[in-house]
Design a protein around this motif. Structure first.
Motif, PDB file in Angstrom:
ATOM      1  N   TRP A 192      -4.134  -8.113  -2.835  1.00  0.00           N
ATOM      2  CA  TRP A 192      -3.689  -7.025  -1.966  1.00  0.00           C
ATOM      3  C   TRP A 192      -2.870  -7.596  -0.819  1.00  0.00           C
ATOM      4  N   TYR A 193      -1.697  -7.000  -0.551  1.00  0.00           N
ATOM      5  CA  TYR A 193      -0.792  -7.438   0.511  1.00  0.00           C
ATOM      6  C   TYR A 193      -0.762  -6.361   1.600  1.00  0.00           C
ATOM      7  N   ASP A 194      -1.609  -6.509   2.628  1.00  0.00           N
ATOM      8  CA  ASP A 194      -1.655  -5.530   3.719  1.00  0.00           C
ATOM      9  C   ASP A 194      -0.299  -5.343   4.371  1.00  0.00           C
ATOM     10  N   ASP A 195       0.434  -6.455   4.576  1.00  0.00           N
ATOM     11  CA  ASP A 195       1.711  -6.379   5.271  1.00  0.00           C
ATOM     12  C   ASP A 195       2.773  -5.625   4.469  1.00  0.00           C
ATOM     13  N   GLY A 209       1.677  -3.344   1.877  1.00  0.00           N
ATOM     14  CA  GLY A 209       1.049  -2.095   1.485  1.00  0.00           C
ATOM     15  C   GLY A 209       0.879  -1.882  -0.006  1.00  0.00           C
ATOM     16  N   PHE A 248      -0.563   1.659  -1.180  1.00  0.00           N
ATOM     17  CA  PHE A 248      -1.598   2.119  -0.242  1.00  0.00           C
ATOM     18  C   PHE A 248      -1.682   3.645  -0.183  1.00  0.00           C
ATOM     19  N   PHE A 301      -6.544   3.460   8.158  1.00  0.00           N
ATOM     20  CA  PHE A 301      -5.726   2.436   7.501  1.00  0.00           C
ATOM     21  C   PHE A 301      -6.221   2.227   6.076  1.00  0.00           C
ATOM     22  N   SER A 352      -6.396   0.277   2.687  1.00  0.00           N
ATOM     23  CA  SER A 352      -6.229  -1.082   2.193  1.00  0.00           C
ATOM     24  C   SER A 352      -7.319  -1.352   1.164  1.00  0.00           C
ATOM     25  N   THR A 377      -9.546  -4.708  -0.833  1.00  0.00           N
ATOM     26  CA  THR A 377      -9.955  -6.094  -0.642  1.00  0.00           C
ATOM     27  C   THR A 377     -10.077  -6.780  -2.000  1.00  0.00           C
TER      28      THR A 377
END
Length: 74
Positions: free
Chosen positions: A15-18, A20, A37, A45, A47, A49
Protein backbone atom coordinates in the motif's frame (compact mmCIF):
# COMPACT_ATOMS: atom_id res chain seq x y z
CA UNK A 1 -10.82 -10.18 -22.19
CA UNK A 2 -14.45 -10.47 -21.07
CA UNK A 3 -15.78 -8.21 -18.34
CA UNK A 4 -16.01 -10.22 -15.12
CA UNK A 5 -16.83 -9.33 -11.52
CA UNK A 6 -16.43 -11.13 -8.22
CA UNK A 7 -15.97 -10.89 -4.47
CA UNK A 8 -13.37 -12.51 -2.23
CA UNK A 9 -11.25 -12.21 0.90
CA UNK A 10 -7.66 -11.19 0.31
CA UNK A 11 -4.46 -9.92 1.87
CA UNK A 12 -2.99 -6.48 1.26
CA UNK A 13 0.34 -7.05 -0.54
CA UNK A 14 1.48 -3.43 -0.69
CA UNK A 15 0.00 0.00 0.00
CA UNK A 16 1.33 3.45 -1.02
CA UNK A 17 -0.25 6.08 1.27
CA UNK A 18 1.47 8.91 -0.60
CA UNK A 19 -0.05 7.77 -3.92
CA UNK A 20 -3.34 6.41 -2.53
CA UNK A 21 -3.25 2.93 -4.04
CA UNK A 22 -2.04 -0.59 -3.48
CA UNK A 23 -2.49 -4.25 -4.36
CA UNK A 24 -4.66 -6.91 -2.74
CA UNK A 25 -3.96 -10.61 -3.37
CA UNK A 26 -7.02 -12.91 -3.52
CA UNK A 27 -7.47 -16.49 -4.71
CA UNK A 28 -9.83 -15.19 -7.41
CA UNK A 29 -7.48 -12.40 -8.64
CA UNK A 30 -4.19 -14.04 -9.70
CA UNK A 31 -1.46 -11.43 -10.06
CA UNK A 32 -3.16 -9.03 -7.68
CA UNK A 33 -6.04 -6.59 -7.61
CA UNK A 34 -5.24 -2.87 -8.09
CA UNK A 35 -7.00 -0.87 -5.36
CA UNK A 36 -7.55 2.90 -5.05
CA UNK A 37 -8.20 4.57 -1.68
CA UNK A 38 -11.58 5.87 -2.92
CA UNK A 39 -13.10 2.35 -2.90
CA UNK A 40 -12.20 1.65 0.76
CA UNK A 41 -15.22 1.69 3.06
CA UNK A 42 -13.93 3.64 6.06
CA UNK A 43 -14.29 6.96 7.88
CA UNK A 44 -11.61 9.64 7.64
CA UNK A 45 -8.28 8.90 5.96
CA UNK A 46 -8.73 5.74 3.90
CA UNK A 47 -5.70 3.47 3.81
CA UNK A 48 -4.82 -0.23 3.97
CA UNK A 49 -1.99 -1.93 5.85
CA UNK A 50 0.18 -4.60 4.17
CA UNK A 51 -0.55 -8.01 5.66
CA UNK A 52 -4.12 -7.17 6.70
CA UNK A 53 -7.01 -9.34 5.52
CA UNK A 54 -9.76 -7.46 3.67
CA UNK A 55 -12.95 -8.27 1.77
CA UNK A 56 -12.90 -6.95 -1.79
CA UNK A 57 -15.23 -6.69 -4.76
CA UNK A 58 -13.39 -6.66 -8.06
CA UNK A 59 -13.84 -6.41 -11.80
CA UNK A 60 -11.78 -7.39 -14.79
CA UNK A 61 -10.24 -6.01 -16.94
CA UNK A 62 -8.21 -4.09 -14.41
CA UNK A 63 -5.90 -1.09 -14.39
CA UNK A 64 -2.22 -0.10 -14.62
CA UNK A 65 -0.97 -3.53 -15.70
CA UNK A 66 -3.14 -5.50 -13.27
CA UNK A 67 -5.85 -7.83 -14.61
CA UNK A 68 -8.17 -6.92 -11.71
CA UNK A 69 -9.48 -3.65 -10.27
CA UNK A 70 -11.12 -3.31 -6.82
CA UNK A 71 -14.53 -1.63 -6.84
CA UNK A 72 -15.05 -1.87 -3.04
CA UNK A 73 -12.90 -2.95 -0.09
CA UNK A 74 -13.38 -3.27 3.66
Amino acid sequence: MDHRTGEDDGVVRVWYDDEGWGVIDCPSTPGGCWTHFSVIEAEGFRSLTPGDTVHVRWESPGQDGYDYLATWAR
